[in-house]
Design a protein around this motif. Structure first.
Motif, PDB file in Angstrom:
ATOM      1  N   ILE A 382       0.839  -1.189   0.000  1.00  0.00           N
ATOM      2  CA  ILE A 382       0.000   0.000   0.000  1.00  0.00           C
ATOM      3  C   ILE A 382       0.878   1.245   0.000  1.00  0.00           C
ATOM      4  O   ILE A 382       1.676   1.461   0.914  1.00  0.00           O
ATOM      5  N   TYR A 383       0.735   2.027  -1.059  1.00  0.00           N
ATOM      6  CA  TYR A 383       1.409   3.312  -1.166  1.00  0.00           C
ATOM      7  C   TYR A 383       0.542   4.376  -0.489  1.00  0.00           C
ATOM      8  O   TYR A 383      -0.679   4.321  -0.548  1.00  0.00           O
ATOM      9  N   MET A 384       1.185   5.366   0.102  1.00  0.00           N
ATOM     10  CA  MET A 384       0.478   6.526   0.665  1.00  0.00           C
ATOM     11  C   MET A 384      -0.614   6.098   1.640  1.00  0.00           C
ATOM     12  O   MET A 384      -1.719   6.634   1.633  1.00  0.00           O
ATOM     13  N   GLY A 385      -0.290   5.151   2.503  1.00  0.00           N
ATOM     14  CA  GLY A 385      -1.303   4.614   3.396  1.00  0.00           C
ATOM     15  C   GLY A 385      -1.148   4.992   4.855  1.00  0.00           C
ATOM     16  O   GLY A 385      -1.915   4.517   5.698  1.00  0.00           O
ATOM     17  N   LEU A 386      -0.170   5.841   5.183  1.00  0.00           N
ATOM     18  CA  LEU A 386       0.103   6.134   6.591  1.00  0.00           C
ATOM     19  C   LEU A 386      -1.096   6.751   7.304  1.00  0.00           C
ATOM     20  O   LEU A 386      -1.493   6.308   8.382  1.00  0.00           O
ATOM     21  N   VAL A 387      -1.684   7.779   6.706  1.00  0.00           N
ATOM     22  CA  VAL A 387      -2.788   8.483   7.371  1.00  0.00           C
ATOM     23  C   VAL A 387      -3.985   7.549   7.570  1.00  0.00           C
ATOM     24  O   VAL A 387      -4.673   7.607   8.594  1.00  0.00           O
ATOM     25  N   GLY A 400     -12.225 -10.490   6.612  1.00  0.00           N
ATOM     26  CA  GLY A 400     -11.757 -11.870   6.733  1.00  0.00           C
ATOM     27  C   GLY A 400     -10.276 -12.070   6.972  1.00  0.00           C
ATOM     28  O   GLY A 400      -9.838 -13.214   7.159  1.00  0.00           O
ATOM     29  N   SER A 401      -9.469 -11.047   6.955  1.00  0.00           N
ATOM     30  CA  SER A 401      -8.041 -11.221   7.232  1.00  0.00           C
ATOM     31  C   SER A 401      -7.832 -11.503   8.716  1.00  0.00           C
ATOM     32  O   SER A 401      -8.512 -10.892   9.570  1.00  0.00           O
ATOM     33  N   PRO A 402      -6.915 -12.410   9.060  1.00  0.00           N
ATOM     34  CA  PRO A 402      -6.660 -12.690  10.480  1.00  0.00           C
ATOM     35  C   PRO A 402      -6.112 -11.446  11.188  1.00  0.00           C
ATOM     36  O   PRO A 402      -5.331 -10.690  10.625  1.00  0.00           O
ATOM     37  N   ARG A 403      -6.526 -11.272  12.446  1.00  0.00           N
ATOM     38  CA  ARG A 403      -6.013 -10.139  13.218  1.00  0.00           C
ATOM     39  C   ARG A 403      -4.495 -10.211  13.377  1.00  0.00           C
ATOM     40  O   ARG A 403      -3.819  -9.193  13.493  1.00  0.00           O
ATOM     41  N   GLU A 404      -3.956 -11.445  13.397  1.00  0.00           N
ATOM     42  CA  GLU A 404      -2.515 -11.640  13.603  1.00  0.00           C
ATOM     43  C   GLU A 404      -1.720 -11.612  12.291  1.00  0.00           C
ATOM     44  O   GLU A 404      -0.518 -11.912  12.271  1.00  0.00           O
ATOM     45  N   LEU A 405      -2.367 -11.230  11.178  1.00  0.00           N
ATOM     46  CA  LEU A 405      -1.657 -11.162   9.897  1.00  0.00           C
ATOM     47  C   LEU A 405      -0.524 -10.140   9.991  1.00  0.00           C
ATOM     48  O   LEU A 405      -0.751  -8.977  10.371  1.00  0.00           O
ATOM     49  N   PRO A 406       0.734 -10.531   9.658  1.00  0.00           N
ATOM     50  CA  PRO A 406       1.863  -9.608   9.788  1.00  0.00           C
ATOM     51  C   PRO A 406       1.746  -8.408   8.837  1.00  0.00           C
ATOM     52  O   PRO A 406       1.252  -8.522   7.713  1.00  0.00           O
ATOM     53  N   ILE A 407       2.223  -7.276   9.328  1.00  0.00           N
ATOM     54  CA  ILE A 407       2.214  -6.043   8.537  1.00  0.00           C
ATOM     55  C   ILE A 407       3.461  -5.246   8.896  1.00  0.00           C
ATOM     56  O   ILE A 407       3.916  -5.257  10.050  1.00  0.00           O
ATOM     57  N   ALA A 408       4.023  -4.558   7.916  1.00  0.00           N
ATOM     58  CA  ALA A 408       5.227  -3.733   8.144  1.00  0.00           C
ATOM     59  C   ALA A 408       5.000  -2.331   7.608  1.00  0.00           C
ATOM     60  O   ALA A 408       4.392  -2.152   6.541  1.00  0.00           O
ATOM     61  N   LEU A 409       5.480  -1.365   8.358  1.00  0.00           N
ATOM     62  CA  LEU A 409       5.526   0.023   7.890  1.00  0.00           C
ATOM     63  C   LEU A 409       6.996   0.382   7.689  1.00  0.00           C
ATOM     64  O   LEU A 409       7.801   0.274   8.633  1.00  0.00           O
ATOM     65  N   ILE A 410       7.338   0.798   6.476  1.00  0.00           N
ATOM     66  CA  ILE A 410       8.730   1.135   6.161  1.00  0.00           C
ATOM     67  C   ILE A 410       8.818   2.636   5.921  1.00  0.00           C
ATOM     68  O   ILE A 410       8.139   3.183   5.046  1.00  0.00           O
ATOM     69  N   GLN A 411       9.661   3.299   6.706  1.00  0.00           N
ATOM     70  CA  GLN A 411       9.858   4.739   6.576  1.00  0.00           C
ATOM     71  C   GLN A 411      11.160   5.007   5.816  1.00  0.00           C
ATOM     72  O   GLN A 411      12.195   4.441   6.124  1.00  0.00           O
ATOM     73  N   GLN A 435       4.560   7.614  17.739  1.00  0.00           N
ATOM     74  CA  GLN A 435       5.860   7.733  17.083  1.00  0.00           C
ATOM     75  C   GLN A 435       5.841   8.860  16.049  1.00  0.00           C
ATOM     76  O   GLN A 435       4.793   9.173  15.484  1.00  0.00           O
ATOM     77  N   SER A 436       6.998   9.436  15.833  1.00  0.00           N
ATOM     78  CA  SER A 436       7.142  10.473  14.802  1.00  0.00           C
ATOM     79  C   SER A 436       7.573   9.801  13.504  1.00  0.00           C
ATOM     80  O   SER A 436       8.749   9.481  13.315  1.00  0.00           O
ATOM     81  N   ILE A 437       6.625   9.566  12.622  1.00  0.00           N
ATOM     82  CA  ILE A 437       6.897   8.881  11.361  1.00  0.00           C
ATOM     83  C   ILE A 437       7.057   9.927  10.264  1.00  0.00           C
ATOM     84  O   ILE A 437       6.235  10.828  10.128  1.00  0.00           O
ATOM     85  N   LYS A 438       8.135   9.784   9.491  1.00  0.00           N
ATOM     86  CA  LYS A 438       8.433  10.765   8.452  1.00  0.00           C
ATOM     87  C   LYS A 438       8.235  10.150   7.066  1.00  0.00           C
ATOM     88  O   LYS A 438       8.709   9.053   6.795  1.00  0.00           O
ATOM     89  N   ALA A 439       7.528  10.876   6.212  1.00  0.00           N
ATOM     90  CA  ALA A 439       7.303  10.426   4.836  1.00  0.00           C
ATOM     91  C   ALA A 439       8.632  10.426   4.080  1.00  0.00           C
ATOM     92  O   ALA A 439       9.560  11.149   4.451  1.00  0.00           O
ATOM     93  N   PRO A 440       8.725   9.601   3.021  1.00  0.00           N
ATOM     94  CA  PRO A 440       7.688   8.706   2.503  1.00  0.00           C
ATOM     95  C   PRO A 440       7.647   7.378   3.261  1.00  0.00           C
ATOM     96  O   PRO A 440       8.653   6.944   3.818  1.00  0.00           O
ATOM     97  N   THR A 441       6.485   6.761   3.263  1.00  0.00           N
ATOM     98  CA  THR A 441       6.319   5.467   3.916  1.00  0.00           C
ATOM     99  C   THR A 441       5.661   4.478   2.958  1.00  0.00           C
ATOM    100  O   THR A 441       5.028   4.871   1.984  1.00  0.00           O
ATOM    101  N   LEU A 442       5.821   3.217   3.269  1.00  0.00           N
ATOM    102  CA  LEU A 442       5.214   2.141   2.482  1.00  0.00           C
ATOM    103  C   LEU A 442       4.721   1.077   3.451  1.00  0.00           C
ATOM    104  O   LEU A 442       5.376   0.803   4.464  1.00  0.00           O
ATOM    105  N   ILE A 443       3.584   0.472   3.139  1.00  0.00           N
ATOM    106  CA  ILE A 443       3.012  -0.571   3.986  1.00  0.00           C
ATOM    107  C   ILE A 443       3.024  -1.897   3.221  1.00  0.00           C
ATOM    108  O   ILE A 443       2.625  -1.947   2.053  1.00  0.00           O
TER     109      ILE A 443
END
Length: 464
Positions: A382-387, A400-411, A435-443
């Motif tokens: 997901i591009y531009m998904g931080l907000v 239907g996605s499991p709550r424990e499905l892994p996800i990463a935010l890359i700054q 946290q202070s997250i600085k753009a650009p980010t990717l999910i």
């Protein structure tokens, strides 16, 4: 920049060298090649220096250095083994505002000698600021291997016809393009082959046949990649460095902007959420207008221009108005950030497909095909998904996605400021809340994220 690079004109200028050993001899040789009038003061004059043939000849004074020896020298070098003498020379020179170099002692020096590639009149200086002179010499060797001596002859040919070209081609931009074509085409190849006379004939022919009407320029739609300047393609580098104007967005790193020509005009057209410095339609027309003025325009876009970069819209405008353009693909953020985070986008045990979507908010809502995105055995980028992250995670869980499905935010992936924050659909919104997250980010969402701890290889700043 610890030292500002400058070139002194020392032809016929009085210069002083204190010391007369082998180190001093090397400095004398350099100063002599620059045409300096050199005085040498030392207790003992080595045979090497006593027999050196320089023009003009050396003035040798076999005596101890005294502050009274400093008349109005243009430049001073101290190359003795005596610490006290070197310190005295440096102190006296600085008091009289005379540039001084104490060999292998940057602290006492007001200037330092770089490693030099001499293709006179082309001269290239490489310096580490005194911190790593051996590395500077290695870099010099690399540069010497790719710049043949004939570049000096090419510069001499340009100097010979410079005034003629200037009189014939009045507009500076057109004149620069003319010279660039000379230096990168058949004329230069004739010089490199030793055919200087043929090169001069061809240059005169090119000048006589030159048409001074302003033709349309060209637009280079360049993918600047995910952030690191090292990830630009060769073609992107070449076109960026020949562009007259650089039009760039906020996702292009300062390191990449610095690779453009120093005299190129830089125009920022970045967009942020609810803050567009220039609407897209205006950007499209700006590119066309600049090209119509005869400019070569580098349009730098973060990632790849055809993946959420609106590059297609820009070249539609250029095509409609008959503007020449080139498209240079870039490493898209998904590929670059995933690679540097140690998260493979596909993996036979985790994901057999990968989906790219944009999480951009519209009317404070993320409208995506959640049923498709919640399917198993795939990776979702997901591009531009931080907000909209909290809404994205909740919607996937609801579909239907499991709550424990892994996800990463890359700054700021692929740069030295890269940070990777991993969690699950349930926990990640909470993890980043304060946290202070600085753009650009990717999910990145999917079980491939679980490989991050095992496969991470890029040592960027730790998350804190």
């Amino acid at each position: 920049m610890d030292y500002f690079p400058v070139f002194f004109n020392l032809k016929g200028q009085d210069c002083l060298v204190v010391g007369a050993g082998e180190v001093a001899a090397r400095k004398i040789e350099l100063l002599s090649r620059a045409g300096a009038k050199i005085t040498v003061i030392a207790h003992e004059i080595s045979t090497t220096i006593a027999t050196m043939q320089t023009s003009p000849p050396l003035t040798l004074k076999q005596t101890a250095f005294s502050p009274t020896d400093l008349r109005q020298f243009r430049l001073i070098v101290s190359a003795t083994n005596d610490i006290a003498t070197n310190a005295l020379v440096a102190k006296t020179a600085k008091e009289q505002s005379i540039p001084v170099n104490v060999v292998d002692n940057p602290e006492l020096s007001s200037f330092i000698f770089p490693a030099i590639v001499d293709r006179s009149p082309i001269v290239i200086a490489i310096s580490s600021g005194g911190s790593a002179p051996v590395l500077a010499r290695l870099l010099r060797a690399k540069i010497e291997s790719v710049i043949p001596p004939a570049y000096g002859q090419l510069a001499n040919l340009a100097e010979k016809l410079r005034d003629k070209v200037k009189q014939h081609i009045k507009i500076p931009l057109q004149r620069r393009i003319f010279w660039e074509n000379v230096f990168q085409g058949t004329i230069a190849e004739q010089v490199f082959s030793g055919n200087d006379q043929n090169a001069e004939i061809l240059l005169n022919q090119a000048l006589n046949n030159y048409n001074d009407t302003i033709d349309n320029g060209e637009v280079y739609l360049i993918g600047a990649g995910p952030g690191s300047a090292d990830l630009l393609t060769f073609r992107a580098m070449r076109l960026l460095q020949q562009a007259d104007v650089v039009v760039y967005d906020r996702l292009v790193s300062p390191e990449i902007i610095d690779l453009a020509r120093r005299d190129a005009e830089k125009i920022y057209v970045g967009k942020q959420r609810q803050n567009h410095s220039l609407p897209q339609v205006s950007i499209n027309q700006l590119l066309a207008d600049l090209a119509k003025a005869g400019k070569r325009v580098a349009r730098l876009k973060g990632g790849d221009p055809f993946i959420f970069g609106r590059g297609g819209e820009e070249i539609e405008t250029l095509m409609a108005q008959g503007i020449h353009f080139q498209v240079v693909p870039g490493i898209t953020a998904a590929s670059g950030c995933a690679s540097y985070a140690g998260i493979p986008l596909t993996h036979r045990d985790h994901a057999q497909s990968c989906v790219f979507v944009t999480g951009h908010l519209k009317d404070d809502c993320v409208n995506l095909n959640w049923t498709q995105l919640a399917l198993p055995n795939q990776t979702v980028v997901i591009y531009m998904g931080l907000v909209g992250l909290e809404q994205i995670c909740q919607s996937l869980i609801e579909h239907g996605s499991p709550r424990e499905l892994p996800i990463a935010l890359i700054q700021q992936g692929t740069t030295n400021n890269q940070k990777v924050i991993t969690g699950t659909l349930e926990t990640l919104p909470v993890l980043i809340k304060n946290q202070s997250i600085k753009a650009p980010t990717l999910i990145i969402i999917g079980t491939v994220v679980s490989l991050h701890d095992k496969l991470k290889w890029f040592l960027a700043k730790p998350f804190s």
